[in-house]
Design an enzyme around this catalytic site. Sequence first.
Site, mmCIF file in Angstrom:
data_model
loop_
_atom_site.group_PDB
_atom_site.id
_atom_site.type_symbol
_atom_site.label_atom_id
_atom_site.label_comp_id
_atom_site.label_asym_id
_atom_site.label_seq_id
_atom_site.Cartn_x
_atom_site.Cartn_y
_atom_site.Cartn_z
ATOM 1 N N GLU A 1 3.898 -5.663 -6.685
ATOM 2 C CA GLU A 1 3.789 -7.078 -6.327
ATOM 3 C C GLU A 1 5.088 -7.694 -5.820
ATOM 4 O O GLU A 1 5.448 -8.807 -6.220
ATOM 5 C CB GLU A 1 3.281 -7.845 -7.551
ATOM 6 C CG GLU A 1 4.248 -7.881 -8.768
ATOM 7 C CD GLU A 1 4.103 -6.721 -9.733
ATOM 8 O OE1 GLU A 1 3.652 -5.637 -9.314
ATOM 9 O OE2 GLU A 1 4.455 -6.891 -10.923
ATOM 10 N N HIS B 1 -0.424 -11.396 -9.327
ATOM 11 C CA HIS B 1 0.944 -11.368 -9.872
ATOM 12 C C HIS B 1 1.801 -12.513 -9.315
ATOM 13 O O HIS B 1 2.835 -12.842 -9.902
ATOM 14 C CB HIS B 1 1.633 -10.047 -9.549
ATOM 15 C CG HIS B 1 1.404 -8.954 -10.555
ATOM 16 N ND1 HIS B 1 1.662 -9.110 -11.899
ATOM 17 C CD2 HIS B 1 0.965 -7.684 -10.409
ATOM 18 C CE1 HIS B 1 1.392 -7.973 -12.529
ATOM 19 N NE2 HIS B 1 0.961 -7.087 -11.657
ATOM 20 N N HIS C 1 -5.322 -7.823 -7.574
ATOM 21 C CA HIS C 1 -4.384 -7.666 -8.685
ATOM 22 C C HIS C 1 -2.957 -8.041 -8.269
ATOM 23 O O HIS C 1 -2.301 -8.859 -8.924
ATOM 24 C CB HIS C 1 -4.450 -6.215 -9.182
ATOM 25 C CG HIS C 1 -3.483 -5.892 -10.280
ATOM 26 N ND1 HIS C 1 -3.854 -5.862 -11.601
ATOM 27 C CD2 HIS C 1 -2.161 -5.609 -10.259
ATOM 28 C CE1 HIS C 1 -2.799 -5.567 -12.343
ATOM 29 N NE2 HIS C 1 -1.757 -5.408 -11.551
ATOM 30 N N GLU C 2 -2.502 -7.456 -7.176
ATOM 31 C CA GLU C 2 -1.111 -7.712 -6.766
ATOM 32 C C GLU C 2 -0.926 -9.177 -6.362
ATOM 33 O O GLU C 2 0.108 -9.783 -6.643
ATOM 34 C CB GLU C 2 -0.691 -6.773 -5.634
ATOM 35 C CG GLU C 2 -0.852 -5.276 -5.937
ATOM 36 C CD GLU C 2 -0.271 -4.821 -7.264
ATOM 37 O OE1 GLU C 2 0.656 -5.472 -7.786
ATOM 38 O OE2 GLU C 2 -0.769 -3.807 -7.805
ATOM 39 N N ASP D 1 9.036 2.985 -18.803
ATOM 40 C CA ASP D 1 7.851 3.651 -18.271
ATOM 41 C C ASP D 1 6.861 4.036 -19.370
ATOM 42 O O ASP D 1 5.662 4.054 -19.147
ATOM 43 C CB ASP D 1 8.290 4.946 -17.589
ATOM 44 C CG ASP D 1 7.963 4.932 -16.114
ATOM 45 O OD1 ASP D 1 7.967 3.825 -15.546
ATOM 46 O OD2 ASP D 1 7.714 6.010 -15.560
ATOM 47 N N GLU E 1 0.966 -7.781 -17.034
ATOM 48 C CA GLU E 1 -0.168 -6.971 -16.570
ATOM 49 C C GLU E 1 -1.516 -7.360 -17.190
ATOM 50 O O GLU E 1 -2.541 -7.291 -16.525
ATOM 51 C CB GLU E 1 0.117 -5.480 -16.798
ATOM 52 C CG GLU E 1 1.327 -4.959 -16.020
ATOM 53 C CD GLU E 1 1.201 -5.090 -14.497
ATOM 54 O OE1 GLU E 1 0.081 -5.312 -13.985
ATOM 55 O OE2 GLU E 1 2.250 -4.987 -13.822
ATOM 56 N N TYR F 1 -2.536 -3.539 -19.697
ATOM 57 C CA TYR F 1 -3.478 -4.051 -18.697
ATOM 58 C C TYR F 1 -4.804 -4.463 -19.337
ATOM 59 O O TYR F 1 -5.238 -5.611 -19.220
ATOM 60 C CB TYR F 1 -3.780 -2.973 -17.649
ATOM 61 C CG TYR F 1 -2.610 -2.645 -16.743
ATOM 62 C CD1 TYR F 1 -1.579 -1.821 -17.183
ATOM 63 C CD2 TYR F 1 -2.538 -3.136 -15.450
ATOM 64 C CE1 TYR F 1 -0.513 -1.499 -16.350
ATOM 65 C CE2 TYR F 1 -1.481 -2.819 -14.609
ATOM 66 C CZ TYR F 1 -0.470 -1.996 -15.072
ATOM 67 O OH TYR F 1 0.585 -1.701 -14.250
HETATM 68 N N1 BES Z 1 3.593 -3.903 -11.287
HETATM 69 C C1 BES Z 1 2.635 -2.877 -11.288
HETATM 70 C C2 BES Z 1 3.199 -1.532 -10.913
HETATM 71 C C3 BES Z 1 4.284 -1.039 -11.834
HETATM 72 C C4 BES Z 1 4.202 -1.222 -13.192
HETATM 73 C C5 BES Z 1 5.371 -0.393 -11.307
HETATM 74 C C6 BES Z 1 5.220 -0.763 -14.008
HETATM 75 C C7 BES Z 1 6.384 0.056 -12.112
HETATM 76 C C8 BES Z 1 6.312 -0.130 -13.473
HETATM 77 C C9 BES Z 1 1.470 -3.195 -10.341
HETATM 78 O O1 BES Z 1 1.102 -4.532 -10.331
HETATM 79 C C10 BES Z 1 0.275 -2.446 -10.855
HETATM 80 O O2 BES Z 1 -0.159 -2.731 -11.924
HETATM 81 N N2 BES Z 1 -0.213 -1.497 -10.062
HETATM 82 C C11 BES Z 1 -1.364 -0.698 -10.404
HETATM 83 C C12 BES Z 1 -2.598 -1.203 -9.731
HETATM 84 C C13 BES Z 1 -3.400 -2.164 -10.513
HETATM 85 C C14 BES Z 1 -4.666 -2.527 -9.743
HETATM 86 C C15 BES Z 1 -3.760 -1.703 -11.876
HETATM 87 C C16 BES Z 1 -1.118 0.690 -9.899
HETATM 88 O O3 BES Z 1 -0.148 0.900 -9.188
HETATM 89 O O4 BES Z 1 -1.917 1.568 -10.187
HETATM 90 ZN ZN ZN Z 2 0.154 -5.198 -12.064
#
Ligand code: BES
Ligand code: ZN
Length: 663
Positions: free
Chosen positions: A300, A328, A324-325, A404, A347, A412
């Site tokens: 995002e 954010h 989703h994005e 991580d 999230e 989520y």
């Molecule tokens: N911000 C996250 C991606 C992220 C989280 C990057 C933690 C690094 C560390 C992004 O908004 C996200 O949640 N992406 C998901 C998709 C979403 C629809 C669940 C993904 O990349 O799978």
């Molecule tokens: Zn996200």
Amino acid sequence: MTRLRSCAPLLLLLLAACGTPAPAPPVPAASPAAAPQETAAAAVDDPHSHANSETVRVRHLELDLAVDFAARRLSGRAGLLLDNPADARRLVLDTRDLEVRQVRVDGGDAAYELGEPAPHLGRPLIVELPPAARRVEVDYVTSPDAAALQWLTANQTAVGRHPFLFTQSQAILARTWIPLQDTPAVRFTYEATLRVPPGLMAVMSADNPQRKAADGVYRFSMPQAIPSYLMALAVGDLEFRATGDRSGVYAEPPVVEAAAWEFAQVPEMMATVEELYGPYRWGRYDLLVLPPSFPFGGMENPRLTFVTPTILAGDRSLVSLVAHELAHSWSGNLVTNATWNDFWLNEGFTTYLENRIMEALFGRPYAEMLAQLGRQDLEEEIAQLGADSPDTRLHLDLGGRDPDEGMTAVAYDKGALLLRLLENEVGRERFDAFLRAYFDRHAFQSMTTAAFLAYLERELLARVPQLDADALRIDAWVHGVGLPANAPRVEAAELERVEGQLERLAAGAPAGELDTGGWTTHHWLHLLRHLPAELPQQRLAELDRQFGLSDSGNSEVLFAWLMQAVRQDYEPAYPALERFLTGMGRRKFLEPLYRELAKDPEGRRLALRIYARARPGYHSVAVHTVDAILDWGATAPDAAGEAHPSSTSTTTFPSTPPAASAA
Ligand code: BES
Ligand code: ZN
């Protein structure tokens, strides 16, 4: 912030300055607030930053960087404007793998030191500040292995003529390309000058160009204050197409048309969220479609969400990721988790908002189907972590670990379920008003879990008779493991149709006789996730043939099918499996597939053989994950046998996924 650790290396130099500074008043966000705001949250202790931001804060960044594809380095200068009300005599920044060339304060040479590297965190850069210091300048060069940067060669792109670079700063990788206070509790505005080879376009999480600059020099400004994890840059052969007055897509030329079509619903999505939660405060909302090695589904980055090309299904069936994005832009970018322990505030809220957008655009039955699939993800995640794992709590304890590790479906989907529970209890109207005020009153601020819970109690629960945090077991939700018994149900009637067909399948009905009329991608996902275990090979072949599963151009469908193929040793799908694993680098797909393969020795050998080819094309974030699954350092190259082909046969990541097929 970890004051003691950052002080230690400088004890002699800075003893006096290091002591225990009086806590400074929190620095207000630099951006104007549109609504009456709460006062900024108290200084927070971020276990993932060395920065002494409780005392002195970076409020503006001036970046000037040259992009050198041959050397795989960014080099240049970061100018940092400080807010330093207590006149602190040192500034501690986060760095990792940066080569610091020179540091100046207000134009004069400054004394500085790079502290010892700490696991996951990198090295503190400790700069001595003279009285009333205002501006710190760091001249530096990034490492070719900087974890936030992926440098792609021309043959890893769609056109194959130009190289490509993109960043991924979340969670704590911004410090591998910019020296800054790398904590989500600090926000700053920025300006940047990027110097790139002619013929390429540079885009950032800022106002962006819509055409290439002949001289390769791009200037950006970002007037809204953002946390460091939202710093973003991409450089490549990019083209722009508008999808609305304030939205559009950037992609490589062969992809841009398909992307503009796939994401044509963005204006409608924006109108929907604005209606629910207040104005979009970031100016434009564009999407950047990256090459297939992008390790996430989406990121995002403000004004310019980065997305994987694997959501270009050709039928707009995977656009919930864009919802989703976009969401954010309220939950996360506007009101930001104060530390990675509060990740669910980003999230969980966003997953809830995402579902509300999907409901508004496509109706309740469809949104419930998505919610049910999310619920399945959560149950699987909890089973994998262990029902009493501390990592199944919403408020995490990630100190000493890579953040991580906390980025699981718990944040989520358990987070979103808690908000669904609150909505059910107080009614949608009241809950919507509550959330809208929450975003307004904390806009451009960070939020801790404790501060949110206090706000929830005061502004919502205390105002509804017969409702309190105890009755709702809020504490069990946030600080307890697993899923509380009052978790709300999801009513996905649509999926019952699929269950009927699953029963027929289990009873021996041939694939050709299944009633799949009117099914969406998500009906298919439910079917594929729940195929009877140990179907005879010939029945799997029949399904594959009937529905073109191994050839599906829908990455989610293909992924769900390949998971079954691996589970059920259905080898005819393995060429498709290998193409998939070498054709994209999205971690959400890689991780479960490699994990499933690694469960038996034969699968593990196959995994190692494929991984040896694919690994050079993956982003460091994905490499890190898959290395751990396959125990790569320990087993390679010996245990992998002939797994290491010559470097010429490594994957080059072809461009776009093929157009969608029926399934
Ligand atoms: N911000 C996250 C991606 C992220 C989280 C990057 C933690 C690094 C560390 C992004 O908004 C996200 O949640 N992406 C998901 C998709 C979403 C629809 C669940 C993904 O990349 O799978
Ligand atoms: Zn996200």
